[in-house]
Write a protein that holds these residues in place. Structure first.
Motif, PDB file in Angstrom:
ATOM      1  N   TRP A 104       0.717  -1.166   0.030  1.00  0.00           N
ATOM      2  CA  TRP A 104       0.030  -0.098   0.005  1.00  0.00           C
ATOM      3  C   TRP A 104       0.787   1.224  -0.185  1.00  0.00           C
ATOM      4  O   TRP A 104       0.474   2.214  -0.381  1.00  0.00           O
ATOM      5  CB  TRP A 104      -0.857  -0.018   1.224  1.00  0.00           C
ATOM      6  CG  TRP A 104      -2.278  -1.021   0.977  1.00  0.00           C
ATOM      7  CD1 TRP A 104      -2.263  -2.021   0.082  1.00  0.00           C
ATOM      8  CD2 TRP A 104      -3.345  -0.853   2.017  1.00  0.00           C
ATOM      9  NE1 TRP A 104      -3.272  -2.762   0.253  1.00  0.00           N
ATOM     10  CE2 TRP A 104      -3.925  -1.948   1.261  1.00  0.00           C
ATOM     11  CE3 TRP A 104      -3.824  -0.151   3.045  1.00  0.00           C
ATOM     12  CZ2 TRP A 104      -5.303  -2.448   1.714  1.00  0.00           C
ATOM     13  CZ3 TRP A 104      -5.171  -0.720   3.445  1.00  0.00           C
ATOM     14  CH2 TRP A 104      -6.057  -1.683   2.993  1.00  0.00           C
ATOM     15  N   SER A 128      -0.396   4.728   2.708  1.00  0.00           N
ATOM     16  CA  SER A 128      -1.138   3.978   4.107  1.00  0.00           C
ATOM     17  C   SER A 128      -0.576   4.504   5.147  1.00  0.00           C
ATOM     18  O   SER A 128      -1.102   3.724   6.149  1.00  0.00           O
ATOM     19  CB  SER A 128      -0.937   2.613   3.589  1.00  0.00           C
ATOM     20  OG  SER A 128       0.596   2.319   3.959  1.00  0.00           O
ATOM     21  N   ASN A 137      -0.968 -10.740  -3.597  1.00  0.00           N
ATOM     22  CA  ASN A 137      -1.860 -10.032  -4.530  1.00  0.00           C
ATOM     23  C   ASN A 137      -1.223 -10.431  -6.026  1.00  0.00           C
ATOM     24  O   ASN A 137      -0.062 -10.595  -6.135  1.00  0.00           O
ATOM     25  CB  ASN A 137      -1.346  -8.412  -4.418  1.00  0.00           C
ATOM     26  CG  ASN A 137      -2.504  -7.787  -3.510  1.00  0.00           C
ATOM     27  OD1 ASN A 137      -3.379  -8.481  -2.780  1.00  0.00           O
ATOM     28  ND2 ASN A 137      -2.702  -6.515  -3.441  1.00  0.00           N
ATOM     29  N   THR A 175       0.210  -4.018  -6.193  1.00  0.00           N
ATOM     30  CA  THR A 175      -0.541  -2.672  -5.746  1.00  0.00           C
ATOM     31  C   THR A 175      -1.652  -2.698  -4.902  1.00  0.00           C
ATOM     32  O   THR A 175      -2.184  -3.829  -4.726  1.00  0.00           O
ATOM     33  CB  THR A 175      -1.181  -1.948  -7.122  1.00  0.00           C
ATOM     34  OG1 THR A 175      -2.106  -2.806  -7.526  1.00  0.00           O
ATOM     35  CG2 THR A 175       0.212  -1.854  -8.237  1.00  0.00           C
ATOM     36  N   LYS A 176      -2.153  -1.924  -4.277  1.00  0.00           N
ATOM     37  CA  LYS A 176      -3.376  -1.614  -3.403  1.00  0.00           C
ATOM     38  C   LYS A 176      -4.452  -2.113  -3.877  1.00  0.00           C
ATOM     39  O   LYS A 176      -5.177  -2.861  -3.503  1.00  0.00           O
ATOM     40  CB  LYS A 176      -3.473  -0.261  -2.844  1.00  0.00           C
ATOM     41  CG  LYS A 176      -4.530  -0.409  -1.814  1.00  0.00           C
ATOM     42  CD  LYS A 176      -4.708   0.984  -1.013  1.00  0.00           C
ATOM     43  CE  LYS A 176      -5.831   1.198  -0.055  1.00  0.00           C
ATOM     44  NZ  LYS A 176      -5.998   2.540   0.716  1.00  0.00           N
ATOM     45  N   SER A 177      -4.736  -1.702  -5.329  1.00  0.00           N
ATOM     46  CA  SER A 177      -5.762  -2.074  -6.018  1.00  0.00           C
ATOM     47  C   SER A 177      -6.070  -3.428  -6.712  1.00  0.00           C
ATOM     48  O   SER A 177      -6.875  -3.975  -6.964  1.00  0.00           O
ATOM     49  CB  SER A 177      -6.057  -1.128  -7.213  1.00  0.00           C
ATOM     50  OG  SER A 177      -4.955  -1.229  -8.348  1.00  0.00           O
ATOM     51  N   ASN A 178      -4.445  -4.178  -6.301  1.00  0.00           N
ATOM     52  CA  ASN A 178      -4.382  -5.362  -6.891  1.00  0.00           C
ATOM     53  C   ASN A 178      -5.020  -5.681  -8.558  1.00  0.00           C
ATOM     54  O   ASN A 178      -5.320  -6.533  -8.944  1.00  0.00           O
ATOM     55  CB  ASN A 178      -5.247  -6.532  -6.210  1.00  0.00           C
ATOM     56  CG  ASN A 178      -4.669  -7.836  -6.140  1.00  0.00           C
ATOM     57  OD1 ASN A 178      -3.786  -8.017  -7.055  1.00  0.00           O
ATOM     58  ND2 ASN A 178      -5.505  -8.744  -6.042  1.00  0.00           N
ATOM     59  N   GLN A 179      -4.547  -4.575  -9.248  1.00  0.00           N
ATOM     60  CA  GLN A 179      -4.916  -4.554 -10.841  1.00  0.00           C
ATOM     61  C   GLN A 179      -3.888  -3.375 -11.259  1.00  0.00           C
ATOM     62  O   GLN A 179      -3.295  -2.539 -10.828  1.00  0.00           O
ATOM     63  CB  GLN A 179      -6.277  -3.874 -10.889  1.00  0.00           C
ATOM     64  CG  GLN A 179      -6.527  -2.824 -10.578  1.00  0.00           C
ATOM     65  CD  GLN A 179      -8.064  -2.822 -10.430  1.00  0.00           C
ATOM     66  OE1 GLN A 179      -8.741  -3.530 -11.196  1.00  0.00           O
ATOM     67  NE2 GLN A 179      -8.547  -1.638  -9.927  1.00  0.00           N
ATOM     68  N   ASN A 180      -3.856  -3.689 -12.638  1.00  0.00           N
ATOM     69  CA  ASN A 180      -3.102  -2.961 -13.596  1.00  0.00           C
ATOM     70  C   ASN A 180      -1.710  -2.665 -13.709  1.00  0.00           C
ATOM     71  O   ASN A 180      -1.079  -2.576 -14.817  1.00  0.00           O
ATOM     72  CB  ASN A 180      -3.642  -1.464 -13.320  1.00  0.00           C
ATOM     73  CG  ASN A 180      -5.306  -0.998 -13.627  1.00  0.00           C
ATOM     74  OD1 ASN A 180      -5.873  -1.792 -14.346  1.00  0.00           O
ATOM     75  ND2 ASN A 180      -5.596  -0.198 -12.758  1.00  0.00           N
ATOM     76  N   ASN A 210      -7.326  -7.584   1.619  1.00  0.00           N
ATOM     77  CA  ASN A 210      -8.190  -8.193   0.803  1.00  0.00           C
ATOM     78  C   ASN A 210      -7.617  -9.786   0.520  1.00  0.00           C
ATOM     79  O   ASN A 210      -8.729 -10.576  -0.064  1.00  0.00           O
ATOM     80  CB  ASN A 210      -7.930  -7.461  -0.748  1.00  0.00           C
ATOM     81  CG  ASN A 210      -6.535  -7.506  -1.086  1.00  0.00           C
ATOM     82  OD1 ASN A 210      -5.692  -6.422  -0.495  1.00  0.00           O
ATOM     83  ND2 ASN A 210      -6.031  -8.051  -2.011  1.00  0.00           N
TER      84      ASN A 210
END
Length: 647
Positions: A310, A314, A501, A505-510, A540
């Protein structure tokens, strides 16, 4: 005429014997490892053989001080042999109970000025430790050791597994060197580091695919500088080098000021015809002793930390509460609250956060900057660890609010001045009941034994670089297969791994796609050893990975009672077993591009039913019960960039 030729030939042989005279010999308790010490042209040398095969050829001994030169014009005085043995326990290393037995040798030499130096050797099964003992130099009761000629002359059939010493005052905010370079596997003997700075300890060498040698040092404290390996010569000689004078922003000597009589740190040489004794060696801990009594019984274990995935955003109260709750749900002992907490949370709210964590049975560790004047790292808290007065004031407050440990970052150097800072932080922290982890730091050198509250060091290309660098993500499996044989073999390694993950990344994407499998990540929880393990699990993951992975991570220990090499080759694959109390874990990872098929011999699991975590052909993790046959054998397949665990 023939008689004259015979006489000349005999004289030349006699002169050769005089010029190169063996002065002492020592073998290991099992008789396999043989040390020979000799003198030639006023210089001291040694050589090493294992099972009758030479693994180190004529290698130099000696050092140079500001008062006198102990590298030349040496005359052998005497040799004294003996034995040493001890039993000790230490929960922080790869093996909790150790029986150490070694034969000892002290060879004393005198230089042209009648000043004496002794070389002390301890030879145990598979290991040699050597150091220098320096007597008073005339009326001088102190000296500066300026350099060493201690060297390691390898046979020409040798290949190397080495990590370059980083150039001083480079990298992020001029914080290098921090022992965060990668490795080159099976490189040619004598290949210079790209930056000409030499190579860090430890270094691994493969001699004609018949023998392995691991070089390192141990016992470095505030009384000496740390050292590293030089660039090798074209004929395979590596020597001990002291720090580049530019380290630590140019402040402090690159040598070592010592009181006389005095001793240097130990140089260690682990030798075997297989990788098993390399992985299992305890020599860095065998030859050192605790420097002070623990102020309490320190607790070690597992930790969450938000920063690794994060990152800086964070560092706020609300996100840290989420990671306290995560630690509590995983039954972890700690949470690490990383850089910038001083500005983003503040001391008053930190008191509340520590109390909240305690209500969840989670202890708090806080990040600190080591600065100081050594570099430009801006993150806070700054200037709290670098001076005795500020450090003790801060540690008093930390104890009052219930913080249990610190992670101190950004050291950047091996000078005696920096070694003194490491020791001062550890010693003061012990007075206040704080454990210490070092980050952006040098290799630990026996510190698990020497400092009771020491809890690990980074000193490796660690998990943060998986976030920052595509090249490191590409090489994650390659480096993971090196660490059990090299870096983690000689000291605790605070890697900060097990990233579940799919995208880091924090969003877990891209972006920052992880290239290794979940089974690989679980395996590193066993492969990488540190008494406090900071895992990269995020909230998550409690719901977006299979429940059996979380169950595994709830149960994984951070402390081990035994470590056993199973199979592997550095840079290709690694399989080791570790035992915690009565529970065995066997883990492996594969860095090759093809599926690895192996038949494993696992006597510790003979006839037992175990959990088997592995990747299927689609690289998806699965878990099943598996019974090991009566011969303790198991055939497995490991996917590329994949792994497995048996539990």
């Amino acid at each position: 005429m023939r008689s004259l030729h015979k006489i000349i030939f005999s004289i030349s042989i006699l002169l050769s014997v005089i010029l190169q005279a063996q002065v002492a010999e020592l073998v290991s308790p099992d008789g396999q490892l043989k040390l020979s010490v000799f003198s030639e042209d006023g210089k001291a040398f040694y050589s090493v053989a294992f099972s009758g095969k030479t693994v180190l050829e004529k290698s130099p001994l000696g050092l140079v001080t500001n008062e006198t030169d102990f590298s030349k014009n040496l005359k052998f005085i005497n040799a004294e042999k003996g034995k040493t043995e001890k039993k000790y326990t230490n929960q922080k290393i790869k093996k909790s109970e150790v029986n150490y037995n070694a034969n000892t040798l002290i060879c004393t030499f005198e230089n042209a000025q009648k000043n004496k130096i002794s070389v002390e050797f301890q030879v145990s099964n598979y290991n040699i430790a050597l150091r220098y003992q320096i007597a008073p130099i005339g009326e001088r009761m102190s000296a500066v050791v300026q350099s060493e000629v201690t060297g390691y002359q390898f046979p020409k059939s040798t290949t190397t597994f080495l990590s370059p010493m980083m150039s001083p005052m480079k990298g992020f905010a001029r914080t290098a060197p921090s022992y965060e370079s990668g490795y080159e596997a099976d490189a040619p003997l004598g290949k210079p580091a790209s930056n000409k700075e030499g190579y860090v300890f430890p270094g691994l060498f493969n001699i004609g695919n018949e023998a392995w040698v691991l070089l390192s040092e141990t016992g470095v404290n505030s009384q000496f500088c740390a050292s590293h390996l030089s660039n090798g010569t074209s004929d395979g000689l590596y020597t001990v080098e002291y720090p580049n004078p530019a380290q630590n922003n140019g402040f402090g000597s690159s040598g070592a000021a010592i009181s006389l009589p005095g001793k240097t740190p130990w140089r260690t040489i682990t030798v075997a015809n297989s990788l098993k004794p390399i992985v299992e060696t305890t020599i860095p801990f065998d030859v050192v002793e605790p420097l002070y009594e623990p102020s309490q019984n320190y607790k070690f274990g597992r930790s969450t930390w938000s920063w690794i995935v994060w990152q800086d955003p964070s560092m706020n109260y609300e996100d840290q509460v989420k990671f306290v709750d995560l630690a509590s749900s995983l039954r972890y002992e700690f949470i690490l609250i990383d850089a910038l907490w001083d500005a983003n949370i503040g001391k008053e709210r930190m008191k509340e956060l520590v109390q909240y964590a305690k209500s969840k049975n989670v202890e708090v560790m806080l990040w600190y900057n080591s600065n100081g004047a050594a570099n430009d790292s801006p993150m806070g808290p700054r200037n709290k660890m670098s001076s005795s007065i500020e450090r003790k004031k801060e540690m008093k407050w930390l104890k009052e609010i219930g913080v249990k440990g610190l992670k101190v970052d950004f050291f950047g150097g091996d000078k005696q001045e920096t070694m003194r800072l490491y020791e001062d932080i550890l010693s003061d922290a012990n007075d206040f009941g704080l454990t210490i982890i070092f980050h952006g730091a040098t290799l630990p050198r026996g510190w698990e034994v020497m400092y009771p509250n020491y809890a690990g060091s980074e000193a490796v290309l660690a998990s943060e670089m998986l976030i920052f660098s595509q090249d490191v993500r590409n090489s994650e499996a390659f480096f993971a297969t090196l660490h059990p044989f090299i870096r983690n073999s000689v000291g605790s390694m605070e890697f900060g791994g097990v990233l579940l993950n799919k995208y880091l990344t924090k969003s877990n994407q891209n972006k920052n796609k992880r290239l290794t499998t979940d089974a690989f990540q679980l395996a590193t929880a066993v492969l990488f050893q540190n008494p406090i393990q900071m895992f990269g699990i995020t909230p998550n993951n409690l719901t977006d990975v299979p429940a059996f992975e979380i169950d595994f991570m709830k149960e994984i220990p951070a402390l081990w009672d035994e470590t056993v090499f199973i199979d592997g080759y550095p840079g290709k694959y690694a399989i080791i077993a570790r035992r915690h109390q009565d529970q065995w874990y066997v883990a492996g990872v594969n860095a090759e591009k093809e599926v690895l098929k192996k038949k494993l011999k696992l006597p510790m699991l003979t006839g037992k039913t175990v959990k088997f975590y592995n990747d299927d052909k689609n690289r998806e993790i699965n878990s099943k019960d598996l019974k090991i046959n009566k011969n303790g054998e198991l055939e497995i397949e490991i996917q590329p960039n994949g792994g497995f665990v048996l539990k």
